[in-house]
Design a protein around this motif. Structure first.
Motif, PDB file in Angstrom:
ATOM      1  N   TYR A 119      -7.705   7.741  -9.803  1.00  0.00           N
ATOM      2  CA  TYR A 119      -8.517   8.964  -9.679  1.00  0.00           C
ATOM      3  C   TYR A 119      -7.649  10.201  -9.905  1.00  0.00           C
ATOM      4  N   ALA A 176       0.839  -1.202   0.000  1.00  0.00           N
ATOM      5  CA  ALA A 176       0.000   0.000   0.000  1.00  0.00           C
ATOM      6  C   ALA A 176       0.874   1.252   0.000  1.00  0.00           C
ATOM      7  N   ASP A 234      -7.970  -0.149  -3.258  1.00  0.00           N
ATOM      8  CA  ASP A 234      -8.423   1.214  -2.961  1.00  0.00           C
ATOM      9  C   ASP A 234      -7.285   2.229  -3.036  1.00  0.00           C
ATOM     10  N   ILE A 235      -6.064   1.775  -2.745  1.00  0.00           N
ATOM     11  CA  ILE A 235      -4.928   2.695  -2.848  1.00  0.00           C
ATOM     12  C   ILE A 235      -4.695   3.014  -4.333  1.00  0.00           C
ATOM     13  N   VAL A 241      -7.698   5.425  -5.608  1.00  0.00           N
ATOM     14  CA  VAL A 241      -7.738   6.852  -5.255  1.00  0.00           C
ATOM     15  C   VAL A 241      -6.392   7.545  -5.504  1.00  0.00           C
ATOM     16  N   SER A 242      -5.303   6.929  -5.002  1.00  0.00           N
ATOM     17  CA  SER A 242      -4.007   7.611  -5.096  1.00  0.00           C
ATOM     18  C   SER A 242      -3.508   7.679  -6.538  1.00  0.00           C
ATOM     19  N   GLY A 273       1.318   4.204  -2.883  1.00  0.00           N
ATOM     20  CA  GLY A 273       1.176   5.625  -2.573  1.00  0.00           C
ATOM     21  C   GLY A 273       2.430   6.413  -2.928  1.00  0.00           C
TER      22      GLY A 273
END
Lengths: 292, 308
Positions: B93, B55, B85-86, B89-90, B59
């Protein structure tokens, strides 16, 4: 020109007014955590990195990443005061078509530096930027504002371990320790204390301050800057003790104001407490909040 | 000569590092397996060993990209995309220019078993807006795909095999990102494969030809964006489609083809791959045989479907 303490205090007061007006118009959002971190962010943006429209896209700029993305009204207020966005745009927060999304969206608004809001991710992103900052000539610095609630995320601890390994003295993480999160007080939901001891044990230089005391904030940032200039040093962790909802009496210290917007009467009361002028108050009264 | 696409990747990345100074590489304690170690040895100052913490690696890669670098973040497909999810979004997105590299694709990794087998990663990465998803089939293609993805501005997912794969392209092959690659023309069905199943699909086509069935074998190296025009052209000629992949049939290449054709050019379709099951331990070849992904297995499934 670096602002004085009195000027910082005045800036933060005006930004609190912006935050209340934004959230009132949006009809939803997060006042508690926006108000707790605004003194820290105001100092960062106006004193430490001196953000301007001219340096906002400079590849060598110092960067601020808001990991606790729900406090983005505070970030937008800083960008507006810096002239990077128009103040009038603030009232478009959370509305269809706005660049001011409910949580930071770097693709729509590059000035927010990173897309956050899924908690626990911003510190790793800031670390990646700091790695790039170390490789750049001249280098740049990265600041990351994190929340105490999101410190419960495992990814934060992965990053707590790795940033000292890479000697990221150009990275400063600021904890907005307001003690509250959606479901209750952080100490009850999942205690992160003793956080200073933990971060020290991970190899960070930890400074503990009152996050609403401007001379203390400035002093901590001075120490972080001195540390960044030293070669191969540790990253800095500023543990800023804050009050959720600071500046608005009926929100202060009350975690139930984590994620709900003030209605018109509450917003007017908040603005009166913040010393807003009659024009601001009239504008709130004339604004119809968006329905979530 | 058979070669694992992870090996081709490692060699290509190390070579590309000389030309493209913005490239940096991150790994999560698997650099000797993902072959990012080849880059690490050559450019130690541009390699970041992140430890077993995917994760945080993802990031950090996002941050490096947002600061102008071209990071390749490497791990096993399952471990990397497991931090969905990392990535969402990171990276996705944020439209961060990160190249995610997932090696050890599918049951083809063999004995290590299910926890190390990436068998849902394509479905996960495909679901993310703006993420380019590529799975090359051999050494030549992998080398060019690495260059193409490095040059592409936007988040990418590159899926690679642990096991050696046969060459399916001759010298002079030119990889085109986003285009279908027709390896063998045919009139009776469109046989679409990707990554480790491309070689077996070509073998199956030969077996089918001996029975008078001419399969058009297509290498789907770019799973997203899918070349729907070329797909529709092939299917309008052949009238039916079989997809074969070392991945679950749910949401992977077969899923992508089904979605596209369902809207654009409906045709009878059969998906081969993991049929809503996990894999298991075993030799790579034995697993491909058991799950029907080797040439005889593919030929058998196609034959039974066409002439029941």
């Amino acid at each position: 020109m670096k602002p004085s303490v009195a000027q910082l205090r005045e800036l933060a007061r005006r930004m609190r007014i912006d935050i209340v007006r934004m959230l009132h118009a949006a009809g939803s959002g997060h006042p508690g955590g926006s108000l707790s971190c605004i003194d820290l962010l105001a100092t960062l943006f106006s004193h430490e990195i001196e953000r301007t429209p001219r340096n906002a896209a400079d590849p060598g700029r110092d960067r601020v990443v808001l990991s606790k993305g729900h406090a983005v009204p505070a970030l937008y207020a800083c960008l507006a005061r810096a002239g990077v966005i128009e103040r009038e745009e603030l009232w478009s927060l959370r509305r269809l078509g706005s660049r001011l999304q409910g949580h930071p969206d770097v693709a729509r608004l590059p000035a927010v530096e990173a897309s956050t809001g899924s908690l626990g991710q911003g510190m790793s992103i800031a670390q990646g930027m700091a790695l790039a900052g170390k490789m750049a000539r001249p280098g740049f610095r990265v600041f990351c504002l994190v929340g105490d609630g999101e410190t419960q995320e495992g990814q934060m601890w992965e990053c707590a371990m790795s940033a000292p390994k890479f000697g990221l003295s150009n990275l400063t993480v600021i904890l907005d320790a307001n003690g509250g999160q959606i479901d209750g007080f952080t100490k009850d939901v999942m205690n992160i204390e003793p956080i200073a001891d933990k971060m020290r044990a991970f190899g960070w230089r930890v400074l503990e301050i009152d996050g609403h005391d401007f001379p203390a904030i400035l002093s901590a940032l001075d120490q972080a800057r001195a540390g960044a200039a030293a070669a191969g040093g540790a990253p800095t962790y500023i543990l800023a003790r804050t009050v959720k909802g600071q500046g608005v009496s009926f929100m202060a210290g009350d975690y139930t104001w984590h994620g709900k917007a003030p209605d018109t009467a509450q917003a007017v009361r908040a603005l009166e407490e913040l010393g807003a002028d009659q024009g601001e108050i009239a504008a709130v009264k004339a604004t119809k909040p968006q329905k979530g | 000569m058979p070669k694992a696409t992870r090996q081709s990747f490692g060699e290509a990345l190390a070579a590309l590092g000389e030309k493209e100074e913005r490239i940096v590489v991150l790994d999560a304690d698997l650099s000797c397996s993902t072959k990012s170690e080849l880059f690490a040895k050559k450019f130690p100052g541009r390699f970041f060993q992140m430890g077993i913490a995917e994760a945080n690696m993802i990031g950090a890669a996002a941050g490096l990209a947002l600061a102008g670098k071209v990071p390749f973040a490497c791990s096993f497909a399952c471990f990397l995309t497991g931090r969905f999810d990392i990535i969402r979004v990171s990276i996705a997105y944020a439209r961060a220019n990160v190249k995610l590299v997932g090696t050890h694709a599918g049951i083809g990794i063999g004995p290590d078993g299910v926890s190390q087998q990436g068998t849902e990663d394509l479905a996960l990465m495909r679901a993310l807006p703006g993420v380019t998803v590529v799975q090359p089939a051999d050494d030549r293609e992998t080398r060019q795909a690495v260059e193409a993805l490095a040059a592409h501005d936007g988040p990418c997912y590159l899926r690679l095999t642990r096991q050696p794969v046969d060459d399916v392209h001759a010298e002079g092959y030119r990889f085109r990102l986003g285009a279908l690659d027709v390896l063998r023309p045919g009139r009776d069905l469109s046989l679409l494969a990707t990554g480790g199943t491309v070689g077996p699909a070509l073998g199956a086509a030969k077996m089918l030809a001996a029975r008078g069935i001419e399969a058009e074998v297509i290498n789907v190296h770019t799973i997203k964006p899918l070349d729907v025009d070329a797909l529709a052209r092939s299917v309008s000629k052949t009238g039916r489609v079989v997809t074969v992949e070392d991945h679950t049939v749910i949401g992977g290449m077969g899923g992508a083809v089904a979605e596209a054709l369902g809207e654009r050019h409906p045709a009878p379709l059969k998906r081969l791959g993991l049929l809503n099951v996990f894999g298991e331990s075993g030799a790579s070849d034995a697993l491909y045989e058991k799950y029907g992904l080797d040439a005889p297995g593919i030929a058998r499934s196609v034959g039974a479907w066409l002439r029941p």
